[in-house]
Motif scaffolding. Sequence first.
Motif, PDB file in Angstrom:
ATOM      1  N   VAL A  63      16.094  39.538  24.721  1.00 37.41           N
ATOM      2  CA  VAL A  63      17.009  38.710  25.329  1.00 37.41           C
ATOM      3  C   VAL A  63      17.235  37.393  24.824  1.00 37.41           C
ATOM      4  CG1 VAL A  63      18.073  37.767  27.168  1.00 37.41           C
ATOM      5  CG2 VAL A  63      17.395  40.072  27.408  1.00 37.41           C
ATOM      6  N   LEU A  64      16.005  36.789  24.406  1.00 37.95           N
ATOM      7  CA  LEU A  64      15.999  35.282  23.988  1.00 37.95           C
ATOM      8  C   LEU A  64      16.418  35.591  22.701  1.00 37.95           C
ATOM      9  CD1 LEU A  64      12.828  33.898  25.741  1.00 37.95           C
ATOM     10  CD2 LEU A  64      15.143  33.472  26.067  1.00 37.95           C
ATOM     11  N   ILE A  65      16.095  36.389  21.731  1.00 38.46           N
ATOM     12  CA  ILE A  65      16.174  36.544  20.401  1.00 38.46           C
ATOM     13  C   ILE A  65      17.827  36.744  20.124  1.00 38.46           C
ATOM     14  CG2 ILE A  65      15.878  37.999  18.332  1.00 38.46           C
ATOM     15  CD1 ILE A  65      12.923  38.472  19.417  1.00 38.46           C
ATOM     16  N   GLU A  86      12.539  29.558  12.440  1.00 42.62           N
ATOM     17  CA  GLU A  86      13.591  29.057  13.290  1.00 42.62           C
ATOM     18  C   GLU A  86      13.545  29.660  14.700  1.00 42.62           C
ATOM     19  OE1 GLU A  86      18.077  27.320  12.938  1.00 42.62           O
ATOM     20  OE2 GLU A  86      17.468  28.991  11.460  1.00 42.62           O
ATOM     21  N   LEU A  87      13.667  30.945  14.539  1.00 42.00           N
ATOM     22  CA  LEU A  87      13.555  31.705  15.785  1.00 42.00           C
ATOM     23  C   LEU A  87      12.331  31.340  16.575  1.00 42.00           C
ATOM     24  CD1 LEU A  87      14.647  35.243  14.760  1.00 42.00           C
ATOM     25  CD2 LEU A  87      15.837  33.786  16.278  1.00 42.00           C
ATOM     26  N   LYS A  88      11.040  31.318  15.930  1.00 49.54           N
ATOM     27  CA  LYS A  88       9.956  30.998  16.622  1.00 49.54           C
ATOM     28  C   LYS A  88       9.894  29.711  17.221  1.00 49.54           C
ATOM     29  CE  LYS A  88       4.962  31.361  16.538  1.00 49.54           C
ATOM     30  NZ  LYS A  88       4.844  30.599  17.586  1.00 49.54           N
ATOM     31  N   ARG A  89      10.347  28.579  16.492  1.00 52.29           N
ATOM     32  CA  ARG A  89      10.345  27.212  16.780  1.00 52.29           C
ATOM     33  C   ARG A  89      11.170  27.340  18.113  1.00 52.29           C
ATOM     34  NH1 ARG A  89      11.514  25.228  12.577  1.00 52.29           N
ATOM     35  NH2 ARG A  89      13.787  25.219  12.617  1.00 52.29           N
ATOM     36  N   LEU A 120       6.784  38.242  18.037  1.00 51.09           N
ATOM     37  CA  LEU A 120       8.246  37.888  17.433  1.00 51.09           C
ATOM     38  C   LEU A 120       8.407  39.067  16.195  1.00 51.09           C
ATOM     39  CD1 LEU A 120      10.666  36.560  17.022  1.00 51.09           C
ATOM     40  CD2 LEU A 120       9.797  34.915  15.757  1.00 51.09           C
ATOM     41  N   THR A 121       7.283  39.369  15.487  1.00 55.62           N
ATOM     42  CA  THR A 121       7.305  40.074  14.446  1.00 55.62           C
ATOM     43  C   THR A 121       7.633  41.597  14.973  1.00 55.62           C
ATOM     44  OG1 THR A 121       5.894  38.919  12.977  1.00 55.62           O
ATOM     45  CG2 THR A 121       6.112  41.072  12.359  1.00 55.62           C
ATOM     46  N   TYR A 124      17.599  36.548   9.659  1.00 56.16           N
ATOM     47  CA  TYR A 124      17.842  37.608  10.758  1.00 56.16           C
ATOM     48  C   TYR A 124      19.043  37.401  11.208  1.00 56.16           C
ATOM     49  CZ  TYR A 124      12.748  38.934  10.210  1.00 56.16           C
ATOM     50  OH  TYR A 124      11.618  39.266   9.952  1.00 56.16           O
ATOM     51  N   SER A 125      19.958  38.656  11.462  1.00 56.55           N
ATOM     52  CA  SER A 125      21.139  38.551  11.988  1.00 56.55           C
ATOM     53  C   SER A 125      21.557  39.427  13.042  1.00 56.55           C
ATOM     54  CB  SER A 125      22.348  38.247  10.959  1.00 56.55           C
ATOM     55  OG  SER A 125      22.535  39.343  10.144  1.00 56.55           O
ATOM     56  N   LEU A 126      22.247  39.566  13.751  1.00 57.59           N
ATOM     57  CA  LEU A 126      22.803  40.667  14.494  1.00 57.59           C
ATOM     58  C   LEU A 126      23.938  41.346  13.955  1.00 57.59           C
ATOM     59  CD1 LEU A 126      23.800  38.678  18.222  1.00 57.59           C
ATOM     60  CD2 LEU A 126      21.588  40.049  17.444  1.00 57.59           C
ATOM     61  N   THR A 127      23.506  42.773  14.068  1.00 55.84           N
ATOM     62  CA  THR A 127      24.496  43.645  13.493  1.00 55.84           C
ATOM     63  C   THR A 127      25.635  43.806  14.096  1.00 55.84           C
ATOM     64  OG1 THR A 127      23.516  45.483  14.720  1.00 55.84           O
ATOM     65  CG2 THR A 127      22.665  45.140  12.441  1.00 55.84           C
TER      66      THR A 127
END
Length: 125
Positions: free
Chosen positions: A29-31, A44-47, A57-58, A84-87
């Motif tokens: 959900v957070l990702i 950036e996601l991790k931070r 995360l991986t 990384y991006s949403l499809t």
Amino acid sequence: MKPQHINELGELCRPVGDLLAAISSKWVVLILIRLSERPKRFSELKREIGTISQKVLTSVLRDLEKNGIVERVVTPTVPPRVDYSLTRLGQSLLEPVRALGRWAVAHEDEVAEARTRYEESAEGA
């Protein structure tokens, strides 16, 4: 002996259950929420998420990619850039995720009261 329709229903529900298990963690959900803003790099996601380990995360990103929710794009630079991006499928998942978030906010007090009642009754047992 179970009626046959229950067996058939169970068989039909197994793939749905597997998918729900793959997309229902708090990390997913957070990702998803972070990637709904724009494509982002791993660091950036991790931070932004903060409390997630690199290993988790991986793993979550790989699962999301495997299920067609997230796309991983490598740009051949030195060092390589990975975004990384949403499809389109991932974008379609945002609506139910946001609906669940709205439900959680709307019922936060009721859930807190239920937890308190449960804990109080468990202490008395």
